[in-house]
Motif scaffolding. Structure first.
Motif, PDB file in Angstrom:
ATOM      1  N   GLY A   1      57.663 -26.482  14.500  1.00  0.00           N
ATOM      2  CA  GLY A   1      56.214 -26.263  14.615  1.00  0.00           C
ATOM      3  C   GLY A   1      55.884 -24.944  15.292  1.00  0.00           C
ATOM      4  O   GLY A   1      54.956 -24.238  14.888  1.00  0.00           O
TER       5      GLY A   1
ATOM      6  N   ILE B   1      55.888 -28.939   7.653  1.00  0.00           N
ATOM      7  CA  ILE B   1      57.106 -29.443   8.274  1.00  0.00           C
ATOM      8  C   ILE B   1      57.209 -30.951   8.056  1.00  0.00           C
ATOM      9  O   ILE B   1      56.212 -31.664   8.076  1.00  0.00           O
TER      10      ILE B   1
ATOM     11  N   ASN C   1      61.236 -30.928  16.099  1.00  0.00           N
ATOM     12  CA  ASN C   1      59.834 -30.826  15.698  1.00  0.00           C
ATOM     13  C   ASN C   1      59.133 -29.657  16.406  1.00  0.00           C
ATOM     14  O   ASN C   1      58.402 -28.879  15.783  1.00  0.00           O
TER      15      ASN C   1
ATOM     16  N   LEU D   1      58.839 -34.884   8.817  1.00  0.00           N
ATOM     17  CA  LEU D   1      59.148 -35.686  10.002  1.00  0.00           C
ATOM     18  C   LEU D   1      60.633 -35.465  10.342  1.00  0.00           C
ATOM     19  O   LEU D   1      61.423 -35.150   9.465  1.00  0.00           O
ATOM     20  N   PRO D   2      61.001 -35.611  11.618  1.00  0.00           N
ATOM     21  CA  PRO D   2      62.398 -35.337  11.995  1.00  0.00           C
ATOM     22  C   PRO D   2      63.387 -36.373  11.451  1.00  0.00           C
ATOM     23  O   PRO D   2      63.040 -37.551  11.305  1.00  0.00           O
TER      24      PRO D   2
ATOM     25  N   GLU E   1      62.182 -34.872  18.394  1.00  0.00           N
ATOM     26  CA  GLU E   1      60.957 -34.210  18.846  1.00  0.00           C
ATOM     27  C   GLU E   1      61.228 -32.760  19.261  1.00  0.00           C
ATOM     28  O   GLU E   1      60.369 -31.897  19.082  1.00  0.00           O
TER      29      GLU E   1
END
Ligand SMILES: [Mg+2]
Lengths: 119, 158
Positions: B97, B112, B93, B114-115, B90
């Motif tokens: 972002g 972007i 992320n 997903l991690p 996160e």
């Protein structure tokens, strides 16, 4: 007041739920993505949703909620890392009531939640 | 070399970690990664794809990851658990972002992913090395960590 917090990150769900709890709201359920959340909307007063998630992303989820018979008027707060103006506009047009960009301080989160709840 | 796209990643890293984990990372000198066998204890990667493509990876030594995640959750993390992995993803992320919002204004447009979080292994096996991988080192009192950025415009904006 019953809330649902939708985010694929368990960390984020925990931080958001903790903030809600500190505000005195403890009737909170969680979902890991939009698809899971669609099945959990009964009696929900406010939706908090992430944007980037597997299975069903937040934008698709918002559109589904707004197009639904029973849930179309539930206030939705989007909490996302998407910080671009075009993205924010797209989310608002899809029917999001309030938009919070991650990272956020607990104060900002609290402020926005209170603002939505006052309406 | 054009590194106008690096500043937004520096800003978003500092913003994410100071806001969510109450640390104030100091940036030190950028360099270009040449040793792709290098490993870190835990790292989070976000793929960037669109008119511009690449990725951003945050690499933490275990000690720093534990400090940062403990601060984020207000709870002491003693080793790398699924909770720590999720939090590192996160953080990546938020870095991606945050930079994305600023980069669109500079003409770099991408979505972007997903991690993806990895523990102790080489994350660069699929990386096409014609584009430079720029390393941003950061320092906090507990030690050093890095953010790696690869980004190139794949479509010319005429
Ligand atoms: Mg997410």
């Amino acid at each position: 007041m019953k809330f649902i917090v939708i985010d694929d990150s368990s960390t984020m769900r925990r931080i958001i739920c903790n903030t809600l709890e500190r505000l005195g709201y403890d009737d909170v359920i969680e979902a890991e993505n939009g698809l899971e959340a669609l099945g959990k909307l009964r009696d929900i007063d406010v939706i908090f949703t992430d944007w980037n998630m597997p299975e069903m992303d937040g934008l698709t989820f918002v559109k589904s909620v707004r197009a639904s018979q029973s849930f179309s008027t539930i206030p939705i707060i989007m909490i996302t890392t998407e910080s671009g103006k075009p993205d924010i506009i797209e989310a608002l047009e899809a029917g999001v009531n309030n938009y919070i960009v991650k990272p956020f301080t607990p104060e900002i989160l609290r402020e926005k939640i209170e603002k939505v709840l006052r309406k | 070399m054009n590194v106008e796209y690096i500043n937004p990643f520096i800003k978003s890293t500092i913003n994410a970690l100071s806001t969510m984990a109450f640390v104030n990372p100091q940036r030190s000198k950028l360099y270009i990664k040449t040793d792709f066998e290098q490993t870190s204890d835990i790292s989070g990667t976000i793929g960037l794809a669109g008119e511009a493509t690449g990725f951003v990876t945050i690499n933490f030594p275990e000690k720093i990851a534990l400090t940062i995640v403990s601060n984020m959750l207000g709870e002491q993390m003693k080793n790398i658990t699924p909770v720590v992995k999720d939090a590192v993803g996160e953080i990546a992320n938020m870095i991606a972002g945050g930079a994305k919002g600023e980069l669109i204004e500079k003409g770099y447009s991408f979505k972007i992913s997903l991690p993806v979080v990895s523990i102790g292994k080489n994350h660069y096996t699929n990386y096409a090395k014609e584009n430079p991988c720029i390393v941003i080192p950061f320092i906090i009192p507990e030690g050093e960590f890095t953010v790696d950025v690869v980004l190139s415009r794949t479509v010319n904006i005429a």
